[in-house]
Design a protein around this motif. Structure first.
Motif, PDB file in Angstrom:
ATOM      1  N   VAL A   1       2.974  -0.338   8.088  1.00  0.00           N
ATOM      2  CA  VAL A   1       2.624   0.528   9.213  1.00  0.00           C
ATOM      3  C   VAL A   1       1.108   0.684   9.234  1.00  0.00           C
ATOM      4  O   VAL A   1       0.488   0.985   8.207  1.00  0.00           O
ATOM      5  N   THR A   2       0.503   0.473  10.394  1.00  0.00           N
ATOM      6  CA  THR A   2      -0.943   0.607  10.538  1.00  0.00           C
ATOM      7  C   THR A   2      -1.297   2.065  10.830  1.00  0.00           C
ATOM      8  O   THR A   2      -0.719   2.685  11.733  1.00  0.00           O
ATOM      9  N   LEU A   3      -2.246   2.595  10.067  1.00  0.00           N
ATOM     10  CA  LEU A   3      -2.703   3.973  10.246  1.00  0.00           C
ATOM     11  C   LEU A   3      -4.209   3.949  10.515  1.00  0.00           C
ATOM     12  O   LEU A   3      -4.994   3.507   9.669  1.00  0.00           O
ATOM     13  N   ASP A   4      -4.619   4.442  11.674  1.00  0.00           N
ATOM     14  CA  ASP A   4      -6.030   4.389  12.051  1.00  0.00           C
ATOM     15  C   ASP A   4      -6.924   5.126  11.059  1.00  0.00           C
ATOM     16  O   ASP A   4      -8.057   4.705  10.791  1.00  0.00           O
ATOM     17  N   TRP A   5      -6.459   6.233  10.505  1.00  0.00           N
ATOM     18  CA  TRP A   5      -7.312   7.019   9.616  1.00  0.00           C
ATOM     19  C   TRP A   5      -7.566   6.331   8.282  1.00  0.00           C
ATOM     20  O   TRP A   5      -8.454   6.762   7.514  1.00  0.00           O
TER      21      TRP A   5
ATOM     22  N   PHE B   1     -14.452   4.766   5.819  1.00  0.00           N
ATOM     23  CA  PHE B   1     -15.105   6.023   6.175  1.00  0.00           C
ATOM     24  C   PHE B   1     -16.272   5.745   7.126  1.00  0.00           C
ATOM     25  O   PHE B   1     -17.212   5.047   6.786  1.00  0.00           O
ATOM     26  N   ARG B   2     -16.187   6.318   8.318  1.00  0.00           N
ATOM     27  CA  ARG B   2     -17.156   6.022   9.374  1.00  0.00           C
ATOM     28  C   ARG B   2     -18.223   7.108   9.504  1.00  0.00           C
ATOM     29  O   ARG B   2     -18.996   7.098  10.451  1.00  0.00           O
TER      30      ARG B   2
ATOM     31  N   GLU C   1     -10.725  14.218   9.254  1.00  0.00           N
ATOM     32  CA  GLU C   1      -9.734  13.350   9.892  1.00  0.00           C
ATOM     33  C   GLU C   1      -8.936  12.600   8.834  1.00  0.00           C
ATOM     34  O   GLU C   1      -7.709  12.449   8.941  1.00  0.00           O
ATOM     35  N   THR C   2      -9.630  12.145   7.791  1.00  0.00           N
ATOM     36  CA  THR C   2      -8.967  11.394   6.726  1.00  0.00           C
ATOM     37  C   THR C   2      -7.986  12.257   5.958  1.00  0.00           C
ATOM     38  O   THR C   2      -6.829  11.861   5.737  1.00  0.00           O
TER      39      THR C   2
ATOM     40  N   VAL D   1     -12.820   5.467   1.941  1.00  0.00           N
ATOM     41  CA  VAL D   1     -11.657   6.290   2.291  1.00  0.00           C
ATOM     42  C   VAL D   1     -10.784   6.525   1.057  1.00  0.00           C
ATOM     43  O   VAL D   1     -10.170   7.583   0.909  1.00  0.00           O
ATOM     44  N   GLY D   2     -10.754   5.553   0.159  1.00  0.00           N
ATOM     45  CA  GLY D   2     -10.004   5.740  -1.081  1.00  0.00           C
ATOM     46  C   GLY D   2     -10.573   6.860  -1.920  1.00  0.00           C
ATOM     47  O   GLY D   2      -9.839   7.658  -2.512  1.00  0.00           O
TER      48      GLY D   2
END
Length: 244
Positions: free
Chosen positions: A65-69, A73-74, A125-126, A164-165
């Motif tokens: 499943v693709t998750l945008d968040w 990290f942007r 958001e993350t 993000v990790g």
């Protein structure tokens, strides 16, 4: 629950894919993950994470499943030296170590430089995305703990990115983000493992049992990529990451 945070293989950032070495890393990672019972797969929408995941998913005949968040990290800040947008964590130790607020789990939000960009919004958001995903699997965040009616043995695998990790790691086990992202490294294709520990009924804490593990690369005789580490920058004096 077991949570696997998997960083993509060595990246080709220009094409948002993998280098030839990254492809070898993904194949060796697949050797490992196909021998690991995994109940659910999730993946970042970015190409380098998707290419890494495909090596495992294709062998298993599974989908993620693709998750945008889950994308990298942007968060950005405005570099006061260059006036340009800069990666929000790319601060030299000579700067961030002398900012007391950056040593706190929440007080980092008070840093004046971070308030010049969107780092706080992307961080939030993350963690909202992570907590929503865990809630889908029966783990509800309350304060610093998670509540559950059934602490299962299921395993969730997230194919994502270093930044993000590190946000997820800091959120799950209560670490300040800046010392965490500067003090640890998740090498390309590495696996970070967290498990839930239920010492009181219905209340769990996540515990890291392995961070940035690359044993699959050692087993395959593949060198460890240095992507994600800062290079020595002696003599460089442009930008906040080098001169403060």
């Amino acid at each position: 629950m077991k949570l696997l945070i998997v960083r993509h293989g060595e990246p080709d950032y220009e094409t948002d894919s993998l280098t030839e070495k990254g492809k070898r890393e993904a194949a060796l990672l697949a050797d490992r993950l196909t021998q690991t019972p995994i109940d659910h797969f999730y993946v970042s929408p970015l190409g380098r994470a998707r290419r890494t995941a495909e090596a495992t998913l294709s062998r298993l005949g599974r989908e993620a499943v693709t998750l945008d968040w889950l994308q990298e990290f942007r968060g950005r800040i405005v570099d006061p030296v260059t006036g340009e947008a800069s990666i929000a964590w790319d601060f030299a130790p000579q700067y961030w170590t002398r900012c007391p607020e950056l040593w706190g789990q929440q007080s980092w939000r008070e840093n004046a430089l971070l308030q010049t960009g969107n780092a706080e919004a992307i961080y939030d958001e993350t963690v909202r995305g992570l907590d929503a995903l865990l809630a889908e699997h029966g783990y509800r965040r309350e304060g610093h703990l998670y509540l559950t009616d059934d602490n299962t043995d299921e395993t969730i695998c997230l194919f994502c990115h270093f930044g993000v990790g590190m946000i997820m790691l800091s959120h799950l086990i209560g670490l300040p983000f800046y010392p965490t992202i500067h003090g640890f490294i998740m090498a390309p294709s590495s696996v970070t493992t967290l498990v839930t520990e239920e010492r009181l009924p219905g209340q769990v804490w996540f515990r890291c049992t392995g961070l940035g593990d690359v044993s699959h690369l050692y087993a395959g005789g593949e060198p460890i990529s240095q992507f994600g580490r800062y290079r020595e920058r002696y003599g460089v004096d442009e930008g906040l990451g080098a001169k403060v």
